[in-house]
Scaffold this active site. Structure first.
Site, PDB file in Angstrom:
ATOM      1  CE  LYS A 178       3.943  35.661  52.309  1.00  0.00           C
ATOM      2  NZ  LYS A 178       4.843  36.755  52.732  1.00  0.00           N
ATOM      3  CB  CYS A 224      19.384   9.692  19.190  1.00  0.00           C
ATOM      4  SG  CYS A 224      20.665  10.258  20.334  1.00  0.00           S
ATOM      5  CB  CYS A 227      21.793   6.199  19.746  1.00  0.00           C
ATOM      6  SG  CYS A 227      20.477   6.479  20.963  1.00  0.00           S
ATOM      7  CG  ASP A 242      29.868  16.368  14.427  1.00  0.00           C
ATOM      8  OD1 ASP A 242      31.037  15.964  14.326  1.00  0.00           O
ATOM      9  OD2 ASP A 242      28.911  15.621  14.705  1.00  0.00           O
ATOM     10  CG  HIS A 259      17.810   7.939  23.426  1.00  0.00           C
ATOM     11  ND1 HIS A 259      18.559   8.902  22.777  1.00  0.00           N
ATOM     12  CD2 HIS A 259      16.529   8.408  23.428  1.00  0.00           C
ATOM     13  CE1 HIS A 259      17.766   9.897  22.398  1.00  0.00           C
ATOM     14  NE2 HIS A 259      16.532   9.626  22.779  1.00  0.00           N
ATOM     15  CG  ASN A 287      23.652  23.272  28.715  1.00  0.00           C
ATOM     16  OD1 ASN A 287      23.924  23.843  29.766  1.00  0.00           O
ATOM     17  ND2 ASN A 287      24.164  23.633  27.543  1.00  0.00           N
ATOM     18  CB  CYS A 311      19.588  20.063  26.568  1.00  0.00           C
ATOM     19  SG  CYS A 311      20.223  18.450  26.131  1.00  0.00           S
ATOM     20  CB  SER A 312      19.333  20.546  20.714  1.00  0.00           C
ATOM     21  OG  SER A 312      20.686  20.197  20.583  1.00  0.00           O
ATOM     22  CG  HIS A 314      22.026   9.835  24.061  1.00  0.00           C
ATOM     23  ND1 HIS A 314      21.693   8.666  23.423  1.00  0.00           N
ATOM     24  CD2 HIS A 314      23.109   9.549  24.829  1.00  0.00           C
ATOM     25  CE1 HIS A 314      22.552   7.720  23.771  1.00  0.00           C
ATOM     26  NE2 HIS A 314      23.421   8.235  24.631  1.00  0.00           N
ATOM     27  CG  HIS A 338      24.789  15.071  25.536  1.00  0.00           C
ATOM     28  ND1 HIS A 338      23.414  15.164  25.479  1.00  0.00           N
ATOM     29  CD2 HIS A 338      25.254  16.235  25.020  1.00  0.00           C
ATOM     30  CE1 HIS A 338      23.072  16.321  24.949  1.00  0.00           C
ATOM     31  NE2 HIS A 338      24.162  17.005  24.656  1.00  0.00           N
ATOM     32  CD  GLN A 361      27.774  21.079  24.721  1.00  0.00           C
ATOM     33  OE1 GLN A 361      28.599  21.639  23.979  1.00  0.00           O
ATOM     34  NE2 GLN A 361      26.526  21.487  24.801  1.00  0.00           N
ATOM     35  CE  LYS A 371      14.433  35.037  39.531  1.00  0.00           C
ATOM     36  NZ  LYS A 371      13.620  36.212  39.894  1.00  0.00           N
ATOM     37  CD  GLU A 420      15.754  38.961  38.124  1.00  0.00           C
ATOM     38  OE1 GLU A 420      15.369  39.773  37.251  1.00  0.00           O
ATOM     39  OE2 GLU A 420      14.988  38.463  38.956  1.00  0.00           O
ATOM     40  CD  GLN A 468      14.037  38.548  43.112  1.00  0.00           C
ATOM     41  OE1 GLN A 468      13.817  37.860  42.119  1.00  0.00           O
ATOM     42  NE2 GLN A 468      13.255  38.491  44.175  1.00  0.00           N
TER      43      GLN A 468
END
Ligand SMILES: O=P(O)(O)O[C@H]1O[C@H](CO)[C@@H](O)[C@H](O)[C@H]1O
Ligand SMILES: O=P(O)(O)O[C@H]1O[C@H](CO)[C@@H](O)[C@H](O)[C@H]1O
Lengths: 340, 340
Positions: free
Chosen positions: A30, A52, A55, A78, A114, A154, A161-162, A165, A167, A169, A312, A318, A324
């Site tokens: 609430k 990208c 790609c 890299d 992509h 991620n 995530c940067s 595309h 992917h 890891q 969250k 935490e 939590q």
């Protein structure tokens, strides 16, 4: 009566895999939210983006050129956090302890397109990703100084995530990481005592209970573990006791891909957005020891709590005390089931 | 040679307090960042905001009215994650384990002035905050079912803080949380073996080594622990072995307030912004047992890595395997020292 207290009173739940507790505050939903709003991920992406670095055919920061791949594609990161060539060392200097860590970091492109994510790929194409994970697990795991192979994804800017595309890891390294050590200990203990895997018995209990079950096919279940930390955390589990993904047969791979497709697509429906998460596979270490007690599984840790823009935060309490959560595993499972 | 490998090769470091390892990738700072940029916190805030539920005289969501407080002010959270009145229960149902958790959540206003933060408060005013923490620790700790009192602050929207008014929180509960259990174990073991606190010996080593030392006054040091996880993580440590903040004398309180002021103000200079973090105090549990082995300390976990808008993401690998950092503790300490 048991069900009721779990939906109404603050309590803690025990994670049978890590041996740690998490705090549940079911009455807390609430609470009004005036805090940070996340950016909505940009809607439509093109199938090909010339800027990208993942790609097909594009040149990466390192100068390497991606092949014109048509399914999946894997290469060594890299800017890898782990290096293979480094000299081993051990430092024990009073209260300072350090050790070299060898390893390698791989980038796994899921698709040449992509614009896609696992949520909108065909089962057959996800099977190709699973096959690549199997090959990488086997190949990396055979290398001399690789004792653990961590496969993960991620997804979404909010999860660090940067590049959008599709992917994931793999970080493979010379020592067995913290989280895996905890899960190894609990599974080993249970297996030695019961001659059955801990997760086999857990699956049986959850299938008969149904409350936290989200999906089931011939070979896999998806459930929200009783001890889930993230609001809509889920776990994909093979019904058969298998120590690693290398053991998957052809039809099991298809069933696994179906499960991945189901949960990622369901997530996207939940808040009508490309649903961010970190996902990872925990499985047997690759140091050559006996890991029959392992029952591999894939977990999804998605941060969103109330909408596409409210997540969250695992901060303060935490970080210093214990995880939590506000909504219970049971109510989260019900919402995911209703979307299916 | 030892110093050099630690600045150049991927390695892991051991946290003597938790018994866990963290991965360090010093070579990885060259990595370009195309991922998420955080919003810059809004610049100047007014001294009083009529919509703020923490400003003096304002009415909160619960309908309660804040007094016209002039220094600090503490009250029980209107949306507490922990409840005091709940009935105790234990569930042991096959592989499902849960237990009721009693407790209370307090909000601690540091100042009546909406525009301030610890970084720009006077030492004398921070001493009042420390005194309030002492009172709360003592008072909550004396309650029947309170075995641990977690004092913390989430600062900044990026750390899940939903109100910029200077404030922290206290969650006090009936069981001892995960992180505290780990630190309890390591400190107890060391104390029994050496008749000295683990952190006393660690402080001696760091003071003589100097590399990770950021600040020192008569009673306190600030350092970046050898095993730091967050890019600019620091720890404030009393030189004297004390198990909890209740033991601080008047002059020690002033020295502690000076240290808090120093580190928060230095953080603000680092990226020229109101520097977000979660800070927390770890100290002796309050279940009445013997905790002489505890050496209390305050840690700051700040997420920013490269600038006011680029943070470190603890995702994927970090969630599934172990924490990972790019810049070393030593180079982070040097940057903080240079700002002083
Ligand atoms: O209590 P607040 O400030 O509303 O909430 C904040 O701190 C809590 C304790 O660290 C977290 O559980 C919440 O996720 C966070 O948003
Ligand atoms: O390797 P990437 O995608 O650039 O980086 C991302 O994933 C890594 C592994 O989880 C994290 O260490 C980084 O903080 C995160 O931004």
């Amino acid at each position: 009566i048991q069900k009721e207290v779990l939906q109404n009173q603050s309590h803690k739940r025990f994670n049978i895999l890590t041996g740690e507790w998490i705090l549940v505050s079911p009455h807390r939903t609430k609470r009004p939210w005036q805090g940070q709003q996340e950016k909505q991920p940009g809607a439509d992406r093109p199938s090909y983006d010339e800027s990208c670095y993942l790609c097909p055919g594009n040149t990466r920061a390192s100068g390497d050129v991606n092949p014109e791949y048509t399914d999946t594609y894997a290469f060594t990161n890299d800017f890898a956090a782990l290096q293979k060539e480094s000299d081993p060392f051990v430092i024990n200097d009073g209260l300072l302890r350090a050790e070299s860590e060898q390893g390698t970091c791989r980038v796994i492109c899921f698709s040449p397109d992509h614009s896609k994510s696992l949520a909108d790929m065909e089962t057959g194409d996800i099977v190709k990703v699973v096959t690549l994970w199997q090959e990488e697990y086997r190949h990396l795991g055979q290398q001399k100084d690789i004792r653990y192979v961590q496969i993960f994804e991620n997804k979404g800017a909010v999860m660090g995530c940067s590049n959008p595309h599709p992917h994931g890891q793999i970080w493979a390294q010379s020592s067995i990481p913290n989280e895996v050590i905890k899960k190894d200990r609990s599974q080993k203990e249970y297996y030695q005592r019961n001659q059955k895997s801990l997760l086999s018995d857990y699956i049986i209990q959850e299938i008969s209970n149904k409350e936290r079950l989200v999906y089931e096919n011939e070979h896999f279940v998806i459930l929200i573990p009783f001890w889930a930390v993230w609001p809509f955390e889920t776990m994909i589990l093979p019904k058969k006791h298998q120590s690693h993904i290398g053991r998957l047969s052809g039809s099991e791979k298809t069933a696994y891909a179906d499960a991945i497709r189901f949960i990622t697509a369901t997530y996207d429906k939940l808040f009508d957005c490309s649903f961010p998460y970190s996902a990872g596979i925990h499985q047997a270490p690759t140091d050559g020891k006996d890991y029959d007690h392992w029952h591999w599984h894939m977990s999804f840790y998605p941060p969103l709590l109330r909408s596409a823009t409210v997540k969250k935060f695992m901060v303060g309490y935490e970080m210093f005390a214990m995880p939590q959560r506000d909504i219970t595993a049971e109510s989260a499972a019900q919402r995911l089931r209703e979307l299916a």
